[in-house]
Scaffold this active site. Structure first.
Site, PDB file in Angstrom:
ATOM      1  N   HIS A  22       0.875  -1.181   0.000  1.00 17.93           N
ATOM      2  CA  HIS A  22       0.000   0.000   0.000  1.00 17.93           C
ATOM      3  C   HIS A  22       0.904   1.221   0.000  1.00 17.93           C
ATOM      4  O   HIS A  22       1.583   1.498   0.979  1.00 17.93           O
ATOM      5  CB  HIS A  22      -0.906  -0.038   1.238  1.00 17.93           C
ATOM      6  CG  HIS A  22      -2.119   0.826   1.127  1.00 17.93           C
ATOM      7  ND1 HIS A  22      -3.097   0.635   0.172  1.00 17.93           N
ATOM      8  CD2 HIS A  22      -2.514   1.887   1.852  1.00 17.93           C
ATOM      9  CE1 HIS A  22      -4.049   1.549   0.316  1.00 17.93           C
ATOM     10  NE2 HIS A  22      -3.710   2.324   1.334  1.00 17.93           N
ATOM     11  N   LYS A 167     -11.191   5.447  -2.844  1.00 17.35           N
ATOM     12  CA  LYS A 167     -10.331   6.583  -2.456  1.00 17.35           C
ATOM     13  C   LYS A 167      -8.967   6.307  -3.050  1.00 17.35           C
ATOM     14  O   LYS A 167      -8.400   5.218  -2.870  1.00 17.35           O
ATOM     15  CB  LYS A 167     -10.292   6.669  -0.934  1.00 17.35           C
ATOM     16  CG  LYS A 167      -9.051   7.285  -0.309  1.00 17.35           C
ATOM     17  CD  LYS A 167      -9.375   7.732   1.092  1.00 17.35           C
ATOM     18  CE  LYS A 167      -8.179   7.681   2.026  1.00 17.35           C
ATOM     19  NZ  LYS A 167      -8.494   8.303   3.321  1.00 17.35           N
ATOM     20  N   LYS A 169      -5.046   7.275  -3.323  1.00 14.90           N
ATOM     21  CA  LYS A 169      -3.995   7.991  -2.613  1.00 14.90           C
ATOM     22  C   LYS A 169      -3.150   8.759  -3.624  1.00 14.90           C
ATOM     23  O   LYS A 169      -2.744   8.219  -4.667  1.00 14.90           O
ATOM     24  CB  LYS A 169      -3.104   7.018  -1.835  1.00 14.90           C
ATOM     25  CG  LYS A 169      -3.848   6.175  -0.810  1.00 14.90           C
ATOM     26  CD  LYS A 169      -4.479   6.980   0.296  1.00 14.90           C
ATOM     27  CE  LYS A 169      -3.458   7.414   1.333  1.00 14.90           C
ATOM     28  NZ  LYS A 169      -4.158   8.057   2.485  1.00 14.90           N
ATOM     29  N   GLU A 224      -9.546  15.012  -0.159  1.00 16.12           N
ATOM     30  CA  GLU A 224      -9.171  14.904   1.258  1.00 16.12           C
ATOM     31  C   GLU A 224      -7.810  15.556   1.477  1.00 16.12           C
ATOM     32  O   GLU A 224      -6.844  15.242   0.771  1.00 16.12           O
ATOM     33  CB  GLU A 224      -9.137  13.416   1.639  1.00 16.12           C
ATOM     34  CG  GLU A 224      -8.782  13.146   3.089  1.00 16.12           C
ATOM     35  CD  GLU A 224      -8.902  11.658   3.436  1.00 16.12           C
ATOM     36  OE1 GLU A 224      -9.593  10.922   2.697  1.00 16.12           O
ATOM     37  OE2 GLU A 224      -8.291  11.241   4.429  1.00 16.12           O
ATOM     38  N   ASP A 249      -8.678  15.884   7.191  1.00 15.35           N
ATOM     39  CA  ASP A 249      -8.238  14.671   7.903  1.00 15.35           C
ATOM     40  C   ASP A 249      -7.127  15.063   8.888  1.00 15.35           C
ATOM     41  O   ASP A 249      -7.395  15.288  10.075  1.00 15.35           O
ATOM     42  CB  ASP A 249      -7.777  13.605   6.903  1.00 15.35           C
ATOM     43  CG  ASP A 249      -7.384  12.302   7.595  1.00 15.35           C
ATOM     44  OD1 ASP A 249      -7.666  12.152   8.799  1.00 15.35           O
ATOM     45  OD2 ASP A 249      -6.787  11.422   6.946  1.00 15.35           O
ATOM     46  N   LYS A 273     -11.447   9.622  12.759  1.00 14.54           N
ATOM     47  CA  LYS A 273     -10.721   8.371  13.010  1.00 14.54           C
ATOM     48  C   LYS A 273     -10.615   8.200  14.511  1.00 14.54           C
ATOM     49  O   LYS A 273     -10.075   9.082  15.194  1.00 14.54           O
ATOM     50  CB  LYS A 273      -9.301   8.445  12.422  1.00 14.54           C
ATOM     51  CG  LYS A 273      -9.273   8.518  10.909  1.00 14.54           C
ATOM     52  CD  LYS A 273      -7.859   8.664  10.380  1.00 14.54           C
ATOM     53  CE  LYS A 273      -7.862   8.595   8.867  1.00 14.54           C
ATOM     54  NZ  LYS A 273      -6.629   9.082   8.254  1.00 14.54           N
ATOM     55  N   GLU A 327     -14.742   4.341   5.447  1.00 13.38           N
ATOM     56  CA  GLU A 327     -13.675   3.623   4.734  1.00 13.38           C
ATOM     57  C   GLU A 327     -13.141   2.539   5.694  1.00 13.38           C
ATOM     58  O   GLU A 327     -11.931   2.338   5.797  1.00 13.38           O
ATOM     59  CB  GLU A 327     -12.567   4.585   4.285  1.00 13.38           C
ATOM     60  CG  GLU A 327     -11.967   5.383   5.427  1.00 13.38           C
ATOM     61  CD  GLU A 327     -10.759   6.227   5.057  1.00 13.38           C
ATOM     62  OE1 GLU A 327     -10.410   6.318   3.858  1.00 13.38           O
ATOM     63  OE2 GLU A 327     -10.140   6.800   5.977  1.00 13.38           O
TER      64      GLU A 327
HETATM   65  C1  MUC Z   1      -5.358   8.530   5.532  1.00 18.04           C
HETATM   66  O1  MUC Z   1      -4.647   9.510   5.488  1.00 18.04           O
HETATM   67  O2  MUC Z   1      -6.532   8.698   5.299  1.00 18.04           O
HETATM   68  C2  MUC Z   1      -6.639   5.698   5.180  1.00 18.04           C
HETATM   69  C3  MUC Z   1      -6.787   4.927   4.077  1.00 18.04           C
HETATM   70  C4  MUC Z   1      -5.548   4.868   3.452  1.00 18.04           C
HETATM   71  O3  MUC Z   1      -5.251   4.281   2.424  1.00 18.04           O
HETATM   72  O4  MUC Z   1      -4.675   5.631   4.123  1.00 18.04           O
HETATM   73  C5  MUC Z   1      -5.258   5.980   5.354  1.00 18.04           C
HETATM   74  C6  MUC Z   1      -4.754   7.214   5.950  1.00 18.04           C
HETATM   75 MG    MG Z   2      -6.382  10.887   4.924  1.00 16.16          MG
END
Ligand code: MUC
Ligand code: MG
Length: 373
Positions: A22, A167, A169, A224, A249, A273, A327
């Site tokens: 990941h 989502k 990244k 985000e 976040d 979170k 998520e």
């Molecule tokens: C984040 O920053 O959101 C949540 C899902 C993912 O892939 O990374 C996390 C952290």
């Molecule tokens: Mg995030």
């Protein structure tokens, strides 16, 4: 009479392999390190919590190793001797001995909730007010992957109807290249899935103003944390000017941070979170603040395993304010589990478990297998 006094707190670090690497903006995880915290009451009831950060200390400064020191040396001593139902008192005591350290505090607080609920033979959601829903929409996250790998993974998950939104990244590439990658994906999918991106605070104000409009034009529905954690005014500017949801976040790690976002109108959605906020109690406070300001909440993850994920799920299903889905896919990213209870992911949603406490039962052999020596 039951005796809910905390007799002992134990910790161990689990290293659990992932189904695939990941890739985050600055690091790539191939396994997830989880601090498993257990609280045992005088009656012998055991509750569990997880201390988890997404792939190490890059996100918020804490890691499984730092959490273990904080819990063992500082947090456990102020919890032992109190009762598992004295959560606010233990939170106050923990704040007295450790500043921030919220991921570590969350692990201990959640273990207390699990032990408390198990003592009363009720699910954790009952201690949070009771369920308002029994499942919640669940997004899947893709690391910063090349286009073809993303298309393949998304197609597979859509075909299985496991997730309907994704989502993506960002932040590992130069902004222009990153936007081209995501725009190409959006075009290939042609509206078959909802797409969101997470830039993990990597872009400065200039890059955000130059590159986010193209991302919005490609059909991304939510952005985000594009810009740095402390720069609430930049988030507010983007929230005002872009015709898309902005989710905070990194910028919201406490109820006070949520209040700042409200005051400055800096986001339409807050990622809640239970890890970064220090547990269920503080997360509930964040939801209350957001809700009273008309800001949506998303039940977000730090890639928790089954225990941490269930804690967030009980909260997400007990709070009406979680009106932007979740998520809570963490257990699906782990190649193996360490609970005996299956978690139901179906038709784009994750479902509340039955059973007392967090509703998942530990597989002690698997815990032994993953324990770091
Ligand atoms: C984040 O920053 O959101 C949540 C899902 C993912 O892939 O990374 C996390 C952290
Ligand atoms: Mg995030």
């Amino acid at each position: 009479m039951t005796d809910m006094t905390i007799r002992s707190v134990e910790t161990r670090i689990l290293d659990v392999p992932l189904i695939r690497p990941h890739k985050f903006a600055t690091t790539t995880a191939t396994e997830q390190s989880i601090l498993l915290v257990s609280v045992t009451t005088a009656d012998g009831v055991v509750g569990y919590g997880e201390g988890v950060t997404p792939g190490g200390p890059w996100w918020g400064g804490e890691s499984a190793e730092t959490m273990q020191v904080l819990v063992e040396k500082y947090l456990a001593p102020v919890a032992v001797g109190r009762r598992v139902d004295e959560v606010p008192a233990v939170l106050e005591a923990m704040e007295g001995v450790v500043a921030r350290g919220r991921f570590a505090k969350a692990a201990l607080e959640i273990a207390m909730f699990d032990a408390w609920a198990r003592t009363l033979e009720v699910p954790v959601r009952s201690l949070l007010g009771g369920a308002v829903r029994d499942s919640i929409e669940c997004t899947w996250a893709l690391g910063a992957m090349p286009l073809e790998a993303m298309v393949e993974e998304i197609d597979e998950l859509l075909a299985a109807d496991r997730h309907r939104t994704f989502k993506l990244k960002m932040g590992a590439l130069e902004p222009a290249e990153d936007v081209a990658r995501i725009s190409a994906l959006a075009e290939r999918l042609g509206g078959r899935a909802g797409l969101r991106v997470d830039i993990n605070a990597r872009w400065d104000r200039f890059a955000a103003n130059v590159h986010l409009p193209a991302l919005v034009a490609s059909g991304i529905e939510l952005i985000e944390q594009p810009t740095p954690t402390e720069q609430i005014e930049v988030l507010a500017e983007l929230n005002r000017t872009l015709p898309v949801q902005i989710m905070a976040d990194e910028s919201v790690q406490s109820p006070h941070d949520a209040l700042e976002v409200v005051r400055r109108d800096a986001a339409g959605v807050i990622a809640v979170k239970t890890t970064k906020l220090g547990g269920l109690t503080r997360s509930k406070e964040v939801v209350a603040i957001s809700r009273s300001a008309g800001i949506a909440c998303h039940a977000a993850t730090s890639l928790e395993g089954p225990i941490g994920t269930m804690a967030s799920l009980h909260l997400a299903c007990a709070e009406p304010g979680f009106n932007y889905g979740s998520e809570l896919f963490g257990p699906l990213l782990l190649a193996e589990t360490y609970v005996t209870t299956p978690i139901r992911y179906e038709a784009g949603r994750v479902h509340l478990p039955e059973g007392p406490g967090l509703g998942v039962e530990i597989d002690h052999d698997a815990v032994e297998k993953f324990t770091r020596r």
